[in-house]
Design a protein around this motif. Sequence first.
Motif, short mmCIF file in Angstrom:
data_model
loop_
_atom_site.label_atom_id
_atom_site.label_comp_id
_atom_site.label_asym_id
_atom_site.label_seq_id
_atom_site.Cartn_x
_atom_site.Cartn_y
_atom_site.Cartn_z
N ARG A 163 -14.68 -26.99 -6.03
CA ARG A 163 -14.76 -27.75 -4.79
C ARG A 163 -13.55 -27.47 -3.89
O ARG A 163 -13.18 -28.29 -3.06
N LEU A 164 -12.94 -26.28 -4.08
CA LEU A 164 -11.85 -25.84 -3.23
C LEU A 164 -12.44 -24.98 -2.11
O LEU A 164 -12.94 -23.88 -2.37
N ASP A 165 -12.41 -25.49 -0.89
CA ASP A 165 -12.97 -24.78 0.25
C ASP A 165 -11.97 -23.73 0.72
O ASP A 165 -11.05 -24.03 1.48
N THR A 166 -12.13 -22.50 0.26
CA THR A 166 -11.18 -21.45 0.60
C THR A 166 -11.25 -21.06 2.08
O THR A 166 -10.28 -20.52 2.62
N GLN A 167 -12.37 -21.33 2.74
CA GLN A 167 -12.47 -21.03 4.16
C GLN A 167 -11.55 -21.93 4.96
O GLN A 167 -11.02 -21.53 5.99
N VAL A 168 -11.38 -23.17 4.51
CA VAL A 168 -10.52 -24.12 5.21
C VAL A 168 -9.06 -23.95 4.81
O VAL A 168 -8.16 -24.00 5.65
N LEU A 169 -8.81 -23.72 3.53
CA LEU A 169 -7.44 -23.65 3.01
C LEU A 169 -6.99 -22.22 2.74
O LEU A 169 -6.10 -22.01 1.90
N TRP A 170 -7.57 -21.23 3.41
CA TRP A 170 -7.26 -19.84 3.12
C TRP A 170 -5.78 -19.52 3.37
O TRP A 170 -5.12 -18.89 2.54
N ASN A 171 -5.25 -19.94 4.51
CA ASN A 171 -3.86 -19.61 4.82
C ASN A 171 -2.91 -20.27 3.83
O ASN A 171 -1.92 -19.67 3.40
N GLU A 172 -3.19 -21.51 3.47
CA GLU A 172 -2.35 -22.19 2.48
C GLU A 172 -2.45 -21.51 1.12
O GLU A 172 -1.46 -21.35 0.42
N LEU A 173 -3.67 -21.09 0.76
CA LEU A 173 -3.88 -20.47 -0.55
C LEU A 173 -3.16 -19.12 -0.63
O LEU A 173 -2.47 -18.84 -1.62
N THR A 174 -3.30 -18.29 0.38
CA THR A 174 -2.64 -16.98 0.35
C THR A 174 -1.14 -17.10 0.53
O THR A 174 -0.38 -16.23 0.07
N GLY A 175 -0.71 -18.16 1.18
CA GLY A 175 0.73 -18.34 1.39
C GLY A 175 1.47 -18.79 0.15
O GLY A 175 2.69 -18.59 0.05
N THR A 176 0.77 -19.39 -0.81
CA THR A 176 1.42 -19.90 -2.02
C THR A 176 1.04 -19.14 -3.28
O THR A 176 1.64 -19.37 -4.33
N ALA A 177 0.06 -18.24 -3.20
CA ALA A 177 -0.39 -17.51 -4.39
C ALA A 177 0.66 -16.49 -4.83
O ALA A 177 1.52 -16.08 -4.03
N PRO A 178 0.62 -16.06 -6.09
CA PRO A 178 1.53 -14.99 -6.53
C PRO A 178 1.39 -13.74 -5.67
O PRO A 178 0.30 -13.40 -5.22
N GLU A 179 2.50 -13.06 -5.44
CA GLU A 179 2.54 -11.94 -4.50
C GLU A 179 1.53 -10.85 -4.86
O GLU A 179 0.81 -10.35 -3.99
N GLN A 180 1.46 -10.46 -6.12
CA GLN A 180 0.56 -9.40 -6.53
C GLN A 180 -0.89 -9.76 -6.28
O GLN A 180 -1.69 -8.94 -5.79
N ILE A 181 -1.26 -11.00 -6.59
CA ILE A 181 -2.64 -11.45 -6.37
C ILE A 181 -2.94 -11.49 -4.88
O ILE A 181 -4.04 -11.10 -4.44
N LEU A 206 -9.15 -33.00 -0.57
CA LEU A 206 -8.20 -32.22 0.22
C LEU A 206 -8.90 -31.35 1.26
O LEU A 206 -8.47 -31.24 2.40
N SER A 207 -9.99 -30.71 0.85
CA SER A 207 -10.73 -29.86 1.79
C SER A 207 -11.29 -30.69 2.94
O SER A 207 -11.24 -30.27 4.10
N THR A 208 -11.81 -31.88 2.62
CA THR A 208 -12.34 -32.74 3.66
C THR A 208 -11.23 -33.21 4.59
O THR A 208 -11.42 -33.29 5.81
N LEU A 209 -10.06 -33.52 4.04
CA LEU A 209 -8.93 -33.98 4.86
C LEU A 209 -8.51 -32.91 5.85
O LEU A 209 -8.16 -33.21 6.99
#
Length: 351
Positions: free
Chosen positions: A195-213, A317-320
């Motif tokens: 239930r993690l909406d990656t379309q909404v939280l994409w920038n946050e997800l890529t900004g905090t993910a491990p560098e290699q990933i 979180l996605s809804t927020l």
Amino acid sequence: MGDIAKSVLGGAWTLIVGWILPTGLNLAVCFLTVAPTLRHTAPVAHLWPRTGAGTTLLLLCASLLLGLVLSALQTPLYRILEGYSLWPSWAYERGCVRQRAAKQRLADRIALLRLERRARTAAPLAAADTESLARLRADPRLAATAGRDRRRTAAQRALLGERLSRYPADDDQIAPTLLGNAIRRLEEYGYDRFRLDTQVLWNELTGTAPEQIRRQAELSRTNADFFVALLYGHAALAAVALAALAAPDPPVAVLLGTAAALVLLLPVWYRCAVNATDEWAAAVRALVNTGRKPLAEALGVVLPHRLADERRMWRLLSTLHRRPYHERAAALDAYRVTLPGTDQPNGPPTG
């Protein structure tokens, strides 16, 4: 300084390979087949270089500029191929129906093979499985493919599963084209599983993910970009070749042969683009699987131990982030990180 250089070079790689290189290939074909006819027309004759070095420089500059333009337009270009833009409503609906039926046929073919294998090698099937097997064997849509499927090797049967995996898990997410579904399955992965909406939280997800990933996720779509750019370039070049037939004394055979060859290659590049999304989908899957924890920490929440609680947290979180604030968002307090000095620490529910 080294990290900055690697970041710049990595971004340049995706741009060069994904958009500038295929644009250069298309322009090279244009210079070899169509340009000799157009260069003697009045508008082009004034701009055409007088030397071979000038022609090479023109090719390089045109490849760079057009590649940059295509890269800037990549979102609308993809949406046309995915079936979201410029499609009439009747064509969109018919495409969705056709793709939904294709997905179901693939699922039925795989289920038939699996049930037949279990019937041969395992204990007697349960009543529900026996009924399903009889229904699938009686389905006239599967009659034409059942014999070929039974003769397939294990590797060939795995390819059926690979084709099925290019569809989104939820039938409501089906798109009207193969490419649309292949991309939609990676867009809905995070929401379907967590239930993690990656379309909404994409920038946050890529900004905090491990560098290699994160780098894998950025580079993995380069192959798909390459074939999409090649496809659009071929379509435009075929139109230019046909338009060149209006020039004085054109080489009809060359222009018609060029246009025909380019049109015949369009479905090939489209299929290649669809296949290229497999690596892209794998990179996004890894990004979601490994990036959820650092994302939760960056957003100030604790990742719950229970999957049901985690799905509820990501949905909140996605809804927020997607909608204006509502009082229901206060339910996130149960997942927020304990702040030093607070009288009533918060944490994820444990019950």
